[in-house]
Design an enzyme around this catalytic site. Structure first.
Site, short mmCIF file in Angstrom:
data_model
loop_
_atom_site.label_atom_id
_atom_site.label_comp_id
_atom_site.label_asym_id
_atom_site.label_seq_id
_atom_site.Cartn_x
_atom_site.Cartn_y
_atom_site.Cartn_z
N HIS A 194 0.85 -1.19 0.00
CA HIS A 194 0.00 0.00 0.00
C HIS A 194 0.88 1.23 0.00
CE1 HIS A 194 0.84 -0.48 4.29
NE2 HIS A 194 0.29 0.69 4.56
N HIS B 28 1.21 3.98 1.98
CA HIS B 28 1.73 4.71 3.13
C HIS B 28 3.25 4.84 2.97
CE1 HIS B 28 -1.61 4.36 6.41
NE2 HIS B 28 -1.47 5.61 6.01
N ASP C 129 5.81 4.66 4.86
CA ASP C 129 6.74 3.69 5.44
C ASP C 129 6.79 2.39 4.65
OD1 ASP C 129 4.10 3.57 6.50
OD2 ASP C 129 4.75 2.22 8.09
N HIS C 130 6.04 2.33 3.54
CA HIS C 130 6.07 1.15 2.68
C HIS C 130 6.52 1.48 1.26
CE1 HIS C 130 3.88 -1.54 5.54
NE2 HIS C 130 3.56 -0.35 6.03
N HIS D 28 -7.39 -1.62 6.65
CA HIS D 28 -6.40 -0.65 7.14
C HIS D 28 -6.91 0.77 6.89
CE1 HIS D 28 -2.59 0.83 8.45
NE2 HIS D 28 -2.21 1.28 7.28
N ASP E 288 -0.32 -3.98 6.48
CA ASP E 288 -0.89 -3.29 7.63
C ASP E 288 -2.38 -3.60 7.69
OD1 ASP E 288 1.62 -2.24 7.72
OD2 ASP E 288 0.98 -0.15 7.83
N HIS F 21 6.69 -5.18 11.38
CA HIS F 21 6.05 -3.87 11.42
C HIS F 21 5.64 -3.58 12.86
CE1 HIS F 21 2.93 -0.76 10.62
NE2 HIS F 21 3.61 -0.52 9.50
#
Length: 289
Positions: free
Chosen positions: A64, A66, A68-69, A153, A176, A246
């Site tokens: 996805h 976000h 941090d990914h 999520h 997530d 995570h």
């Protein structure tokens, strides 16, 4: 190349702190393929630390969008290109991944153009294919099958768990997600379930350290799974090993691996791994550590 999973970055969330772990990314080497799952900040260094030659990049999958990914997706591919990448790379990601990549190329147009002329490099824009996916089978080739399941999520709607199946083993990444029982069916019988995890006792301290108060806490509680919930999914799925990844929080000095294990053992009695940056997990491993 023996099959292995390397947890390149183990923390949940985009913030990094002195001495702490890096955001989420993983390396899956299976069936002779080198697969990068998510590209949080630090993925490039993590791959080189795992002895992966960047110019051999083959397959990248983003769960996805976000940050941090996905934050280091462009820099990873560009750095691989400067390290000699000349073969095609495929990037699989949810809707919006292609726009991210085009924006990155635009931001680096000067550098890309001048290196093509000055250093004789192939055109990076011609090397990368971005394929946007939704639920279902994404890829099936050379004995490797990749499937996706939409998970819960909020407020992100295009967030997907991933399942990799090969004769050498099966690995599932939860991405997530809040506690999501359908994930157990998706992960049924997998050798490894890599599931995000949160510890309740660390949430308030994390929120106080990060800021945003009640809003951030509300997001965490609505959008992520506690370690015990990840354990319940693993038990229902009958997986061979549960890997907590995570981690939220991942850099709280008052929380140790023992705390993660204790929270998980309430619902999971099988083989267990608590993520740490650079940790290697064998795909076919019968130990119960």
């Amino acid at each position: 190349m023996s099959s292995r999973l390397v947890l390149l970055g183990s923390k949940g969330g985009p913030a990094i702190r002195p001495g702490g772990p890096w955001p989420t990314s993983s390396l899956l080497q299976i069936g002779g393929r080198t697969v990068v799952v998510d590209c949080g900040l630090g993925v490039t260094r993590g791959l080189t630390n795992a002895s992966v030659a960047l110019k051999t990049l083959d397959l990248i999958v983003i769960t996805h969008l976000h940050s941090d990914h996905v934050l280091e997706l462009g820099p990873l591919i560009h750095t691989a290109w400067t390290a000699g990448l000349s073969q095609p790379v495929r990037v699989f990601g949810p809707a919006g991944t292609r726009a991210y990549w085009q924006g990155f190329l635009q931001s680096m147009a000067f550098d890309i153009d001048i290196r093509i002329v000055d250093e004789g490099r192939p055109d990076l824009r011609a090397l990368v294919e971005v394929i946007e996916f939704s639920e279902g089978e994404i890829l099936s080739e050379s004995g490797l099958t990749l499937s996706a399941l939409r998970v819960d999520h909020p407020p992100v709607t295009d967030c997907f768990a991933l399942r990799f199946d090969h004769a050498e083993g099966s690995v599932v990444f939860s991405s997530d997600t809040a506690y999501f029982p359908p994930l157990a069916d998706f992960a049924k019988g997998a050798d490894i379930l890599v599931h995000e995890a949160m510890l309740a006792e660390g949430v308030d301290r994390l929120v106080a350290r990060t800021g945003n108060g009640a809003r951030l806490k509300e997001h965490l509680l609505a959008s992520h799974s506690f370690a015990g919930e990840a354990a319940a999914i693993a038990t229902a799925a009958g997986v061979g090993r549960l890997v907590l990844h995570h981690l939220i929080p991942a850099d709280d000095p008052e929380i140790s691996e023992t705390d993660w294990i204790a929270a998980t053992r309430k619902n999971w009695a099988g083989a267990l791994t608590i993520a740490a940056d650079g940790l290697v997990v064998k795909i076919a491993d019968d130990s119960s550590v």
